[in-house]
Write a protein that holds these residues in place. Sequence first.
Motif, short mmCIF file in Angstrom:
data_model
loop_
_atom_site.label_atom_id
_atom_site.label_comp_id
_atom_site.label_asym_id
_atom_site.label_seq_id
_atom_site.Cartn_x
_atom_site.Cartn_y
_atom_site.Cartn_z
N ALA A 222 0.83 -1.20 0.00
CA ALA A 222 0.00 0.00 0.00
C ALA A 222 0.87 1.24 0.00
O ALA A 222 2.07 1.16 0.17
N GLU A 223 0.22 2.38 -0.19
CA GLU A 223 1.00 3.63 -0.23
C GLU A 223 1.42 4.05 1.18
O GLU A 223 0.87 3.59 2.18
N ARG B 181 8.94 -1.96 8.12
CA ARG B 181 7.63 -1.64 7.56
C ARG B 181 6.68 -1.22 8.69
O ARG B 181 6.59 -1.90 9.71
N VAL B 182 6.02 -0.11 8.49
CA VAL B 182 5.07 0.38 9.50
C VAL B 182 3.68 0.36 8.87
O VAL B 182 3.42 1.05 7.88
N ASP B 183 2.80 -0.44 9.44
CA ASP B 183 1.42 -0.53 8.95
C ASP B 183 0.55 0.42 9.77
O ASP B 183 0.60 0.40 11.01
N THR B 184 -0.22 1.23 9.07
CA THR B 184 -1.21 2.06 9.77
C THR B 184 -2.52 1.26 9.82
O THR B 184 -3.04 0.87 8.77
N TYR C 221 -2.33 2.04 5.41
CA TYR C 221 -1.12 2.49 4.72
C TYR C 221 0.03 1.57 5.11
O TYR C 221 0.01 0.96 6.19
N GLN C 222 1.04 1.55 4.25
CA GLN C 222 2.28 0.86 4.59
C GLN C 222 3.45 1.79 4.27
O GLN C 222 3.63 2.17 3.12
N THR C 223 4.18 2.13 5.32
CA THR C 223 5.35 3.00 5.14
C THR C 223 6.57 2.15 5.41
O THR C 223 6.59 1.41 6.41
#
Lengths: 173, 511
Positions: free
Chosen positions: A25-26, A121-124, A133-135
């Motif tokens: 994801a964005e 990876r940080v998932d919101t 979101y995935q940052t």
Amino acid sequence: MKRIVAIFLVAVIMIFGACGTVFAAEADPNITIVNPVADTPVNSTSLLISVKIMRPQTIKTTVLKETVTTQSTVAADGTVSETRTVTWNSVFESENFTTTTNLSFYTKKLENVAQGNYIVRVDTIGSDGKVLYQTSRSVTVAEKESEAEVFSSNSSGAVNNFLQSLLKSIFGN
Amino acid sequence: MTQGRSTIKEKIKNVVLVVLFLFTILLLYFFWKDEELKEFSLADLRFSDEKENVIAINDITVPSHIDICFGNETYTKISANKESYWDGSDMSVFAAVKAVISSQDTYTEEITKEQYEQIMSFVSLRAVFEYFLPFNEYCSFIAPDNSSAADAIESISELGFSQGSTDSLFIYDGKSDKYFRVVSDFSSETLLEQASVLAAEENQTYYPLKQYVGNDFAERIFIPSILETDLAPLNVSQDFGEEDEKAAEEAARSFFSGNFDFVRKIEEKSGRIIYMYGYGEKTFTANTDGSFVYRAQPEKSGNGSSADTYFAALEKALVAIADQGGFATSTDQELNPYIAYAGELDGGGYRFEFGFAAGGENVYFENGSPLEIEVCGGQVTYFKRHFLNFDEQKAHTNSFSETASALNVIAGNYENIYTILRSTVQGYELSEEERGAQGILYNSDERFNYVTGSICDMSSGYLYKEEEKELVPCYVISMARGNLAVYFDIYTAELLGFNNFSEGRGASYAN
């Protein structure tokens, strides 16, 4: 030759496929991965993760390590081909971290981190539990290169020493 | 026969005269000392060594904390156990410093800040002194025959050793903001190995603040990644109870040469008692909060005499403190002191502030320090004592729990901190880049950056909450070049208070 190219293409597709699962994801505009720093290798066995969260929300942090396996195949005609497979295995998965303030940081120190390539990876997480979101940030943990000497071991010190000793002997301490 | 009797009579008379003379002296003693007979004991008459309880200068001149770099951008900060690193049985940074200073073959050179920071990124240690310590005097004090004294170095703010250059002692002079290295035949390799191994086993990992928030800061601020502690709140009672007038009177008497001749006693409605000698040359004020303040006009007018060297003044201060019972409270609880502040006075002389520790953690006050003393011209001109009684055994529960995240204490309170900074710290100007319209930063990112950029240090300790009569475990954020300290509850991250030093330290600012 065609077969080798085909296998190579399969491998490339697998690599990007694996990465695709990582970057599904964005990125969240309210999340900044401060540490690890982009394009800066980590020369330590411990890895500090610092995530800046700029609105009240829930996040989940995962660290994935790149694993490369190479398999050699011998075809019927005797041609040897190699298949490189890249997989990303989770080495750390946090609990959900929820913040209620407009500015907070999620920090985590990982110990005994082996050398290699990693993705943080940080998932919101939305209120329904779905990933919004995935940052992510990729980082390489590498051996520390030998550092250059800060003070050159030339004779300037000896000269200074001689001059200081001379001045002391003339004028006293 | 008659002659023999008269001789015996004369002898009896002599004995009686001697006894009467001794009684006269004893009565005069009671009269002058204004004491009751039941308070008298022979122990009072014994000869005592005045310096018996004086704290040695070497024992009190220790770093505020020791920072150790493990060489891979991870650090630790040793505060509670610093004495064992500074001059312990297993390792001694002090002995290493002394070896360098005592070496007959040294040279000193100024280095750049960049070189200093670079060399300290190797495995290294830094002994940080958060109070003024003059370099040349210190060298002469610890090694009288030293040859390392350098006029260019004014003060010692940091003493460091690094594996990047094991033949060097690194010095940061905060007064002149300069960096130096002293090269000698001493090698710090063993010391650094010992220190880094021991510190890695015993202490928690710290990272520089810039690694957490991304900004680059002028100051090195170390923040723990996770802090676990077993510190518990402590109930306290004040040193002299409001009803304990007698103890305050005893303290007052000791400042007036043991008697109240020419001393007036003024009792205010608030309960405060003032003893005034002569026309106010010396005053002693016993406050209702259990503190007392003694002030004396300097006997020599003008500047302090040349005898006011740092260590002479410190020794005078320590002797004066010992004369007043040392660091023991009125209930004979021995406090563990440290130097919280040392600095030169404008008119000459020195001011020292001492804090005390509870369970190894420094105790902070919202106003002033537990013991403040000024020495001018070899004379104690100001003495303020505000001790507390508490049960130190209850400081550690042995039940460790994670504290509030140190980083989120800042992130969750930066608006509060910004307001406190704006309202208290005078003269701490923003640079043009930091300044918004009319000096106010409207953007929350700017305010956060301003707050984090103003931080000098972050540590843990106890804050004395006077109203609650409690010592609360806290985070201490030192800001604005040490002019402001802001305190937060270590478990809840709630703002507890602050101490503003920007208006100055000294007798003229004290209550």
